[in-house]
Scaffold this motif. Sequence first.
Motif, PDB file in Angstrom:
ATOM      1  N   ASN A 221       0.943  -1.175  -0.033  1.00  0.00           N
ATOM      2  CA  ASN A 221       0.005  -0.022  -0.062  1.00  0.00           C
ATOM      3  C   ASN A 221       0.980   1.374  -0.058  1.00  0.00           C
ATOM      4  N   VAL A 222       1.838   1.360  -0.813  1.00  0.00           N
ATOM      5  CA  VAL A 222       2.752   2.402  -0.837  1.00  0.00           C
ATOM      6  C   VAL A 222       2.394   3.330  -1.669  1.00  0.00           C
ATOM      7  N   VAL A 223       2.161   4.680  -0.931  1.00  0.00           N
ATOM      8  CA  VAL A 223       1.881   5.947  -1.844  1.00  0.00           C
ATOM      9  C   VAL A 223       3.088   6.595  -1.648  1.00  0.00           C
ATOM     10  N   PHE A 224       3.565   7.392  -2.710  1.00  0.00           N
ATOM     11  CA  PHE A 224       4.419   8.463  -2.689  1.00  0.00           C
ATOM     12  C   PHE A 224       4.201   9.487  -3.763  1.00  0.00           C
ATOM     13  N   ASP A 225       4.997  10.678  -3.757  1.00  0.00           N
ATOM     14  CA  ASP A 225       4.528  11.675  -4.618  1.00  0.00           C
ATOM     15  C   ASP A 225       5.413  11.829  -5.704  1.00  0.00           C
ATOM     16  N   ASP A 226       5.128  12.922  -6.477  1.00  0.00           N
ATOM     17  CA  ASP A 226       6.045  13.109  -7.834  1.00  0.00           C
ATOM     18  C   ASP A 226       7.374  13.202  -7.611  1.00  0.00           C
ATOM     19  N   ASN A 227       7.772  13.660  -6.456  1.00  0.00           N
ATOM     20  CA  ASN A 227       9.208  13.657  -5.985  1.00  0.00           C
ATOM     21  C   ASN A 227       9.988  12.366  -5.448  1.00  0.00           C
ATOM     22  N   HIS A 228       8.994  11.303  -5.451  1.00  0.00           N
ATOM     23  CA  HIS A 228       9.468   9.962  -5.253  1.00  0.00           C
ATOM     24  C   HIS A 228       9.733   9.956  -3.726  1.00  0.00           C
ATOM     25  N   VAL A 229       8.974  10.892  -2.851  1.00  0.00           N
ATOM     26  CA  VAL A 229       8.875  10.992  -1.490  1.00  0.00           C
ATOM     27  C   VAL A 229       7.896  10.071  -0.874  1.00  0.00           C
ATOM     28  N   LEU A 230       8.139   9.333   0.118  1.00  0.00           N
ATOM     29  CA  LEU A 230       7.171   8.352   0.631  1.00  0.00           C
ATOM     30  C   LEU A 230       6.024   9.100   1.510  1.00  0.00           C
ATOM     31  N   ARG A 231       4.862   8.870   1.344  1.00  0.00           N
ATOM     32  CA  ARG A 231       3.812   9.475   2.052  1.00  0.00           C
ATOM     33  C   ARG A 231       3.027   8.542   3.020  1.00  0.00           C
ATOM     34  N   SER A 232       3.185   7.288   2.831  1.00  0.00           N
ATOM     35  CA  SER A 232       2.475   6.236   3.530  1.00  0.00           C
ATOM     36  C   SER A 232       2.635   4.975   3.099  1.00  0.00           C
ATOM     37  N   PHE A 233       2.699   3.810   3.897  1.00  0.00           N
ATOM     38  CA  PHE A 233       3.031   2.617   3.406  1.00  0.00           C
ATOM     39  C   PHE A 233       2.480   1.598   4.949  1.00  0.00           C
ATOM     40  N   ASP A 234       2.382   0.478   4.304  1.00  0.00           N
ATOM     41  CA  ASP A 234       2.414  -0.670   5.536  1.00  0.00           C
ATOM     42  C   ASP A 234       3.549  -1.612   5.488  1.00  0.00           C
ATOM     43  N   GLY A 235       4.245  -1.891   6.649  1.00  0.00           N
ATOM     44  CA  GLY A 235       5.334  -2.744   6.621  1.00  0.00           C
ATOM     45  C   GLY A 235       5.424  -3.904   7.762  1.00  0.00           C
ATOM     46  N   SER A 236       6.260  -4.496   7.875  1.00  0.00           N
ATOM     47  CA  SER A 236       6.728  -5.222   8.705  1.00  0.00           C
ATOM     48  C   SER A 236       8.244  -5.274   9.175  1.00  0.00           C
ATOM     49  N   SER A 237       8.744  -5.271  10.386  1.00  0.00           N
ATOM     50  CA  SER A 237       9.967  -5.204  10.749  1.00  0.00           C
ATOM     51  C   SER A 237      10.388  -5.800  11.921  1.00  0.00           C
ATOM     52  N   SER A 238      11.502  -6.113  12.437  1.00  0.00           N
ATOM     53  CA  SER A 238      12.159  -6.280  13.783  1.00  0.00           C
ATOM     54  C   SER A 238      12.007  -4.946  14.179  1.00  0.00           C
ATOM     55  N   PHE A 239      11.768  -5.055  15.689  1.00  0.00           N
ATOM     56  CA  PHE A 239      11.797  -3.839  16.675  1.00  0.00           C
ATOM     57  C   PHE A 239      13.034  -3.888  17.340  1.00  0.00           C
TER      58      PHE A 239
END
Length: 951
Positions: free
Chosen positions: A339-357
């Motif tokens: 669900n990655v959303v990014f703008d025309d400058n390739h900057v991340l605006r939102s996404f869903d992820g999973s990671s070790s904390f």
Amino acid sequence: MAMLDQARAPRALRNILLTGAALPLLVAAPARAQDASPQAAAEEEILVTGIRETLRTSIDVKKRETAIVDALSTDEIGDLPALSVGQAIQTITGATTHREKGDASEIALRGLGPFLSNSTFNGREATNGSGDRSVNFNQFPSELVNNIKIYKSQQADLVEGGVAGTIDIGTLRPLDFGKMRVQGEIKANYSPYQDKVTGSSAWGWRGTLSYVDQFKLGGLGEVGIALGAQRNSTNNPEETMAGSSTWVACNGNVTVINNNCREVTQPEVAAGTPFYLVPNSIAWRQISEVDRRDAIFGAVQWAFSDRVELNVDAQYSDRTFVENRRDFNISEMRRSLTNVVFDDNHVLRSFDGSSSFESTASNLERAEEYLGVGANLRLDFGDRFTLNLDGAYSRTIRTEIERQVRLRTDAFDVNGVRTAVNNQRIPYRYEVLPGNFAPTITIDPRFDITNHDLFWDDARTRRDESRRQNEIWGFRADGTYRLDGFISSVKVGARWAEQTFADYDVRNELNLNPAMSEDRRINQLCRTQFPQTGFLDAAEGNTITRWATFDPICLMREYAGSEDPGLPAELRSPLNRDVTERTLAGYVMAEYQSELGGTPIRGNVGLRVVNTQLTSIGLRSAFTVVNNPDGTISLTPTPGTFDTVTLEAQTTRFLPSVNAIFELEPNRLLLRAAVYRAMSRPAPSALGAGRNFSLDVNGTTIEDAINEIRATGSPSLKPLMSWNGDIALEYYPNRDSIFAATIYFKEFGGGFMPFVTNEEFVIGGQTVSVPVIQTTNSPDKSQLWGVEVTLANRFSWLSKPLDGFGGKISYNYADTNFESPDIRLGDTLNPVTGAITPGIIPPASLNGYSKHVLSAQLYYEMGGFSIQGIYNYRSQYYQDFVGGNSQNRYVRDNQTVDLRVSYNVNRNISLRAEATNITDEPKVTDMPVPGSIRQYHYYGPRYFLGARFRL
């Protein structure tokens, strides 16, 4: 103007408008000041002190100098209107600072970065613990400095270096001071952000003592001595969020589950493939710190006779700070992005992820010691010839030790109970909401990041130690012969200098996998309460406000068996740098004076020739593959396999210069012109011959693990050269007023850009050919032009008591087409063919370049009372990492407002109160394109209250 954060724009606009409100008064003042009353004229005979005296002396210095110069000068010790030398410099026209730990540190001139400036102390080069050629002005207490000059144009007798200019810090000459003075000052300081830290004191102090005196020695002439010392004990609270220093471009058309996103290639981007920019990791950091600095200054001025004088001066500074860091890490920012959303400058605006904390506890200690010694002998041979002999030594040693322990999440907690998430990797959502620069992180509600039981797996201890040593030996001889006629004097001189820079960066690391019972024991033994209230509550959008924290010393002792494992047996490393730079320079300069059509003209013309020889030594080694308990691998140099690589380079540069002053109206209206060639050398740390392996944290094979190899420097880098032209008009209505405007132009002969070449390394017994990223000089030419304006006036033309007001405003605008491509994602040069492969993100500009720089001061003095407000604004700029060969980083627009109040109880005692950063402005950085948030720092305001006595 560069982008202002939406959330900060109203505050910034308000501050700028408040500053601008004083402009009509400043503009009108010089014109009305010409018609000063006899009472105002009589004021010239009254002793002027305080802020007014400092501004008046600074104006006088600017008027007298032949080159285009701006200054901050006072006849008294401790009267510079600032808490540090860095803060003082940023009030000078065209000068601005980079903030570290909430205070001014390195200086940029005319919107150009610190590496384009040359910094000297009493006319001599000074060393730096950062590895660059700028000076960390935080090392020097402003109370022991009494003049600062910034040479905007070059002249042949200045130490070479400085496309943007030369900053010279000067200390008192006791015979010239001419009176006995004992002075002491004590200040208490309060940091509201430190008051949020549990169990620590928000209070600190600084004490300064100085003594100046002169003595008659009969037949041996006269000697003057000046001694000063300061102890500064404080804290530098800091709250921050930071992404990693390496960012990748991910293919926007490909979704990868349970693995890292796939990097996009340059051909794919050229074909129209969308992509977005993401860091390898992101961390929230809470810092508690104790900072102490001791500084000692001394000078002896011995006039044996009118014709022989010896000046010896020394400066010593010893600064130590200890940081306790508590980090919360999302260590796999590239993993399972959907669900990655990014703008025309390739900057991340939102996404869903999973990671070790991860919960990481660290203890960082840094000690930095500066020593500078210089001696100057002046010999007058008759009335015509003067010989000056000067020798100097400068040394900075910076040592940094960090002890760090990392604890990760797992599908089970430390008690062996399966967690609700039932996975090592925790689902989360990342969003940058409109109006916020702080990302909003929404973590799976089944996972509580404040629960200590959930952080225990894959324990890793690290002990990192780095040491940088920078030394400069310098000797110069200058002869001046005075003439009658058009040529008033001829100066000839030579200089020899040797600068060395050496460092090491070594690590003791243990990746541990003990029995769960042992993990449980240590986890419970070393737990701590989150050490702060209101963490990052000023960062709109931030949702990470506390997490499970641990005592780093306790963890280190229990896991590694010692609170401090010490240095490894082998200090040699492919990372190490060993650079020696020898400089031999000679110059000839003629000073002239005459008339042109009835207009007096004076100035100088000269040529400086500079030869530089560089030797850079690096180490190469085979590498052993180490399989870590968590399934990843790491590389360590194979013992006994080091080979020495010595790289050499040499350059000779010719630096002509012409300065001219036309007295259109003697002592009131001056027209200055300057044409000169200037050079700025690369930082010593950027000339290293080492190699740095960057590993992927999830790599399980050699090919996967080697993310990239970067050179720790490029010894073949040549100085950045420029042709420059300046025209300045300066109007001095009276001793308290100035209107000055300067237009300047610079043409650069090549900037810097990355190139990639393959090198062979033996890894795990196999020879592997790996691309190595370096930096070289660009074949392109670029230009910069700018204008700077200074306006200062004391409002003596107003009726009492308003005549106590005065002010100064300065503004610099610069524009350039200089380009600095990103080293991973920007243009690359083929060193064999000379072909340039286009990058996938836009280049940055000059390091440290700001289009707009504004400084405004408004003060009021009446009797023994004075109050001063200082506003500083700097638009967005690109800030390189020390040593270069790193990705592009941008610091967003930033501004500060400071206040100072003093009251002279009598001629001997004065009371002072000061406040810095009263609007609580953070420092925000983007990477690798503007708008892509990498880091934000909050320091908070600071308040000072003190008293000074003079005898």
